[in-house]
Write a protein that holds these residues in place. Structure first.
Motif, PDB file in Angstrom:
ATOM      1  N   LEU A  30       0.828  -1.196   0.000  1.00  0.00           N
ATOM      2  CA  LEU A  30       0.000   0.000   0.000  1.00  0.00           C
ATOM      3  C   LEU A  30       0.870   1.256   0.000  1.00  0.00           C
ATOM      4  CD1 LEU A  30      -3.025   0.811   0.137  1.00  0.00           C
ATOM      5  CD2 LEU A  30      -2.757   0.940   2.621  1.00  0.00           C
ATOM      6  N   TRP A  31       1.870   1.283   0.875  1.00  0.00           N
ATOM      7  CA  TRP A  31       2.785   2.417   0.938  1.00  0.00           C
ATOM      8  C   TRP A  31       3.554   2.583  -0.373  1.00  0.00           C
ATOM      9  CZ3 TRP A  31       3.205   6.598   3.671  1.00  0.00           C
ATOM     10  CH2 TRP A  31       2.749   6.646   4.986  1.00  0.00           C
ATOM     11  N   LEU A  32       3.978   1.471  -0.946  1.00  0.00           N
ATOM     12  CA  LEU A  32       4.724   1.536  -2.207  1.00  0.00           C
ATOM     13  C   LEU A  32       3.865   2.114  -3.324  1.00  0.00           C
ATOM     14  CD1 LEU A  32       6.719  -1.840  -2.197  1.00  0.00           C
ATOM     15  CD2 LEU A  32       7.632   0.467  -1.913  1.00  0.00           C
ATOM     16  N   GLN A  33       2.628   1.661  -3.420  1.00  0.00           N
ATOM     17  CA  GLN A  33       1.722   2.175  -4.448  1.00  0.00           C
ATOM     18  C   GLN A  33       1.443   3.660  -4.235  1.00  0.00           C
ATOM     19  OE1 GLN A  33       0.361   0.672  -7.211  1.00  0.00           O
ATOM     20  NE2 GLN A  33       1.725  -1.034  -6.756  1.00  0.00           N
ATOM     21  N   PHE A  34       1.275   4.043  -2.992  1.00  0.00           N
ATOM     22  CA  PHE A  34       1.009   5.444  -2.664  1.00  0.00           C
ATOM     23  C   PHE A  34       2.213   6.324  -3.006  1.00  0.00           C
ATOM     24  CE2 PHE A  34       0.771   8.940   0.533  1.00  0.00           C
ATOM     25  CZ  PHE A  34      -0.397   9.528   0.057  1.00  0.00           C
ATOM     26  N   ALA A  35       3.404   5.875  -2.624  1.00  0.00           N
ATOM     27  CA  ALA A  35       4.623   6.646  -2.887  1.00  0.00           C
ATOM     28  C   ALA A  35       4.929   6.731  -4.376  1.00  0.00           C
ATOM     29  CB  ALA A  35       5.800   6.028  -2.142  1.00  0.00           C
ATOM     30  N   LEU A  36       4.589   5.678  -5.118  1.00  0.00           N
ATOM     31  CA  LEU A  36       4.899   5.639  -6.551  1.00  0.00           C
ATOM     32  C   LEU A  36       4.089   6.640  -7.372  1.00  0.00           C
ATOM     33  CD1 LEU A  36       5.409   1.829  -7.231  1.00  0.00           C
ATOM     34  CD2 LEU A  36       7.117   3.649  -7.424  1.00  0.00           C
ATOM     35  N   VAL A  37       2.980   7.136  -6.829  1.00  0.00           N
ATOM     36  CA  VAL A  37       2.227   8.178  -7.531  1.00  0.00           C
ATOM     37  C   VAL A  37       3.109   9.411  -7.699  1.00  0.00           C
ATOM     38  CG1 VAL A  37       0.224   9.707  -7.448  1.00  0.00           C
ATOM     39  CG2 VAL A  37       0.010   7.340  -6.678  1.00  0.00           C
ATOM     40  N   SER A  38       3.755   9.818  -6.604  1.00  0.00           N
ATOM     41  CA  SER A  38       4.649  10.983  -6.657  1.00  0.00           C
ATOM     42  C   SER A  38       5.957  10.651  -7.351  1.00  0.00           C
ATOM     43  CB  SER A  38       4.926  11.491  -5.232  1.00  0.00           C
ATOM     44  OG  SER A  38       3.743  11.919  -4.612  1.00  0.00           O
ATOM     45  N   LEU A  39       6.520   9.493  -7.030  1.00  0.00           N
ATOM     46  CA  LEU A  39       7.806   9.118  -7.614  1.00  0.00           C
ATOM     47  C   LEU A  39       7.710   8.943  -9.128  1.00  0.00           C
ATOM     48  CD1 LEU A  39       9.233   6.551  -5.032  1.00  0.00           C
ATOM     49  CD2 LEU A  39      10.273   8.721  -5.718  1.00  0.00           C
ATOM     50  N   GLY A  40       6.617   8.368  -9.584  1.00  0.00           N
ATOM     51  CA  GLY A  40       6.459   8.141 -11.016  1.00  0.00           C
ATOM     52  C   GLY A  40       6.434   9.440 -11.807  1.00  0.00           C
ATOM     53  N   VAL A  41       5.793  10.462 -11.220  1.00  0.00           N
ATOM     54  CA  VAL A  41       5.719  11.756 -11.896  1.00  0.00           C
ATOM     55  C   VAL A  41       7.026  12.526 -11.740  1.00  0.00           C
ATOM     56  CG1 VAL A  41       4.531  13.972 -11.938  1.00  0.00           C
ATOM     57  CG2 VAL A  41       3.224  11.878 -11.596  1.00  0.00           C
TER      58      VAL A  41
END
Length: 265
Positions: A54-65
């Motif tokens: 869950l944390w990884l998916q949440f963090a990847l929103v910002s990291l991906g952009v």
């Protein structure tokens, strides 16, 4: 040292109302708020996930952009905005005529640009952690409170910061020497496209291109490590990071000698 501190403080007062300064604060807030909105309004899609995932998916929103596109562009903009203050007011001659060494003025300007990039990425860490914990209160069914990702996020964004230094040093020098918008920004955008393309296509020597470093840094951040699945090990000091730091040091020193010998208009 006193001249450096005075120059650095001056940079803050000159830029505190500019888009470059406020972008360092607003950009991480808005992107992190977007991640919060996605997980809040679509929480049913994430209920079954473990805390770590869950944390990884949440963090990847910002990291991906940020890691793939916005970080290089933001770094280019910061380098331009710090020097554009002097170009716009035509105060280079006045600045270098002050009883402060050119080294202090040049070093303080570069240090302030580095500070803005560091501030932006640090706020990404704080907002991601803060909004994730807020979601655990607003949506108790989401298991954010069962896992802690603070140290991992700090390492990831620190690696992104180091990977941006090569771009920052090159763009800083170009924007210092050229007063117009098109040359430094245009060249920066073209090199960013080249870097992103090289990294996304998996070119084995993409780590040699400073403008590819943020994307390469993300792709090389996980260590090949044996151990429990819940342990995430981040490899911060990969070869792309070493190249980025080396480029920043070389260009920074070369830039000082160029500025020292050149009559800046």
């Amino acid at each position: 040292m006193k001249g450096f501190i005075l120059s650095f403080r001056s940079e803050f007062y000159k830029s505190r109302k500019t888009a470059g300064f406020w972008g360092a604060i607003i950009l991480p807030f808005l992107i992190s708020l977007l991640a919060l909105s996605i997980f809040y309004f679509k929480s049913e899609k994430f209920v079954a996930m473990s805390g770590m995932l869950l944390w990884l998916q949440f963090a990847l929103v910002s990291l991906g952009v940020m890691g793939t596109l916005l970080l290089p562009i933001y770094t280019i903009f910061i380098a331009y905005s710090v020097n554009n203050v002097e170009h716009k007011a035509d105060t280079w001659k006045t600045l270098f005529s002050l009883p402060i060494s050119r080294w202090s003025v040049y070093g303080a300007k570069f240090a302030y640009a580095v500070f803005l990039v560091l501030l932006c990425l640090s706020l990404f860490v704080l907002f991601t952690i803060g909004f994730g914990n807020l979601l655990s209160l607003l949506k108790p069914e989401l298991k954010f409170n069962t896992y802690h990702l603070e140290w991992v996020l700090t390492q990831v964004y620190f690696k992104l910061f180091l990977s941006s230094l090569g771009i920052l040093s090159i763009q800083f020098l170009m924007s210092l020497l050229w007063s117009d918008f098109l040359k430094p920004m245009g060249i920066g955008f073209i090199l960013t496209i080249v870097g992103i393309t090289a990294a996304s296509k998996g070119w084995e020597y993409a780590y040699t291109l400073p403008y590819a470093h943020p994307m390469v840094a993300l792709s090389s951040m996980f260590k090949n490590k044996r151990g429990p699945a819940q342990d995430i090990a981040i490899d911060v000091f990969t070869k792309d990071v070493f190249v980025a730091v080396a480029v920043s040091v070389v260009v920074f020193i070369a830039g000082y000698f160029i500025v020292q010998r050149k009559s800046v208009k």
